[in-house]
Design a protein around this motif. Structure first.
Motif, mmCIF file in Angstrom:
data_model
loop_
_atom_site.group_PDB
_atom_site.id
_atom_site.type_symbol
_atom_site.label_atom_id
_atom_site.label_comp_id
_atom_site.label_asym_id
_atom_site.label_seq_id
_atom_site.Cartn_x
_atom_site.Cartn_y
_atom_site.Cartn_z
ATOM 1 N N LEU A 1 0.873 -1.174 0.000
ATOM 2 C CA LEU A 1 0.000 0.000 0.000
ATOM 3 C C LEU A 1 0.912 1.226 0.000
ATOM 4 N N GLN A 2 0.962 1.901 -1.121
ATOM 5 C CA GLN A 2 1.705 3.150 -1.228
ATOM 6 C C GLN A 2 0.801 4.291 -0.803
ATOM 7 N N MET A 3 1.239 5.038 0.189
ATOM 8 C CA MET A 3 0.417 6.118 0.736
ATOM 9 C C MET A 3 1.151 7.439 0.538
ATOM 10 N N ASN A 4 0.560 8.303 -0.245
ATOM 11 C CA ASN A 4 1.142 9.614 -0.518
ATOM 12 C C ASN A 4 0.271 10.710 0.072
ATOM 13 N N SER A 5 0.844 11.887 0.194
ATOM 14 C CA SER A 5 0.107 13.058 0.704
ATOM 15 C C SER A 5 -0.627 12.723 1.997
ATOM 16 N N LEU A 6 0.087 12.121 2.919
ATOM 17 C CA LEU A 6 -0.537 11.683 4.166
ATOM 18 C C LEU A 6 -1.054 12.861 4.963
ATOM 19 N N ARG A 7 -2.174 12.617 5.632
ATOM 20 C CA ARG A 7 -2.818 13.631 6.464
ATOM 21 C C ARG A 7 -2.905 13.123 7.896
ATOM 22 N N ARG A 8 -3.179 14.024 8.807
ATOM 23 C CA ARG A 8 -3.276 13.614 10.214
ATOM 24 C C ARG A 8 -4.362 12.573 10.402
ATOM 25 N N ASP A 9 -5.471 12.696 9.651
ATOM 26 C CA ASP A 9 -6.563 11.740 9.848
ATOM 27 C C ASP A 9 -6.287 10.387 9.193
ATOM 28 N N ASP A 10 -5.110 10.203 8.610
ATOM 29 C CA ASP A 10 -4.693 8.875 8.162
ATOM 30 C C ASP A 10 -4.047 8.088 9.301
ATOM 31 N N THR A 11 -3.856 8.742 10.438
ATOM 32 C CA THR A 11 -3.265 8.072 11.589
ATOM 33 C C THR A 11 -4.141 6.899 12.020
ATOM 34 N N ALA A 12 -3.541 5.706 12.078
ATOM 35 C CA ALA A 12 -4.295 4.497 12.398
ATOM 36 C C ALA A 12 -3.334 3.320 12.463
ATOM 37 N N VAL A 13 -3.842 2.215 12.968
ATOM 38 C CA VAL A 13 -3.160 0.943 12.792
ATOM 39 C C VAL A 13 -3.674 0.353 11.484
ATOM 40 N N TYR A 14 -2.756 -0.033 10.623
ATOM 41 C CA TYR A 14 -3.094 -0.578 9.312
ATOM 42 C C TYR A 14 -2.883 -2.088 9.322
ATOM 43 N N TYR A 15 -3.872 -2.799 8.785
ATOM 44 C CA TYR A 15 -3.851 -4.259 8.748
ATOM 45 C C TYR A 15 -4.014 -4.736 7.307
ATOM 46 N N CYS A 16 -3.256 -5.754 6.949
ATOM 47 C CA CYS A 16 -3.563 -6.442 5.707
ATOM 48 C C CYS A 16 -4.391 -7.678 6.044
ATOM 49 N N ALA A 17 -5.222 -8.072 5.088
ATOM 50 C CA ALA A 17 -6.127 -9.181 5.325
ATOM 51 C C ALA A 17 -6.431 -9.899 4.018
ATOM 52 N N ALA A 18 -6.798 -11.165 4.145
ATOM 53 C CA ALA A 18 -7.090 -11.998 2.981
ATOM 54 C C ALA A 18 -8.483 -12.600 3.121
ATOM 55 N N SER A 19 -9.238 -12.507 2.029
ATOM 56 C CA SER A 19 -10.589 -13.060 2.016
ATOM 57 C C SER A 19 -10.711 -14.093 0.909
ATOM 58 N N ASP A 20 -11.451 -15.157 1.218
ATOM 59 C CA ASP A 20 -11.703 -16.212 0.237
ATOM 60 C C ASP A 20 -12.975 -15.923 -0.568
ATOM 61 N N ARG A 21 -13.623 -14.757 -0.329
ATOM 62 C CA ARG A 21 -14.858 -14.439 -1.046
ATOM 63 C C ARG A 21 -14.560 -14.084 -2.482
ATOM 64 N N GLN A 22 -15.575 -14.268 -3.326
ATOM 65 C CA GLN A 22 -15.407 -14.084 -4.763
ATOM 66 C C GLN A 22 -15.926 -12.744 -5.270
ATOM 67 N N TYR A 23 -16.290 -11.822 -4.394
ATOM 68 C CA TYR A 23 -16.905 -10.573 -4.833
ATOM 69 C C TYR A 23 -15.865 -9.534 -5.214
ATOM 70 N N ARG A 24 -16.321 -8.499 -5.910
ATOM 71 C CA ARG A 24 -15.411 -7.411 -6.270
ATOM 72 C C ARG A 24 -15.176 -6.484 -5.092
#
Length: 124
Positions: free
Chosen positions: A80-103
């Motif tokens: 995840l490339q994050m540019n022009s970061l703002r204060r409200d982007d402050t967070a814990v970021y998680y990656c996750a994997a889903s087996d669902r077939q939806y878009r």
């Protein structure tokens, strides 16, 4: 299965960061892969995702034009490339994997595997 997220840190508003999610025990191109974030005291929300075939990318409205999700099949990673970061982007970021077939797989309950989270702090 393990998803190892890295790349978080303390940056100033306007800076960039690149988060990486290294998968072991699963193949990222066989899953719907997403990046979530959870700001302090708020719900976890999906900010970006990529479908199995890589043809459809989802971005939450607030990050469109600033964040880019990508996948490296050879390295079995999602970034995840994050540019022009703002204060409200402050967070814990998680990656996750889903087996669902939806878009779009917006709800965290539909994700099968989670990384441990990496903290992004944006100061003014």
């Amino acid at each position: 299965v393990q998803l190892q997220a890295s790349g978080g840190g303390l940056v100033q508003a306007g800076d960039s960061l690149r988060l990486s999610c290294l998968a072991s025990g699963l193949t990222v191109k066989d899953y719907y892969m997403g990046w979530f974030r959870q700001p302090p005291g708020k719900e976890r929300e999906l900010v970006a995702a990529i479908t199995r075939n890589g043809e459809y990318l989802y971005y939450e409205d607030d990050v469109k034009g600033r964040f880019t999700i990508s996948r490296d099949n050879a390295e079995n990673t999602v970034a995840l490339q994050m540019n022009s970061l703002r204060r409200d982007d402050t967070a814990v970021y998680y990656c996750a994997a889903s087996d669902r077939q939806y878009r779009k797989v917006l709800n965290p309950v539909f994700y099968d595997y989670w990384g441990q989270g990496t903290l992004v702090t944006v100061s003014s």
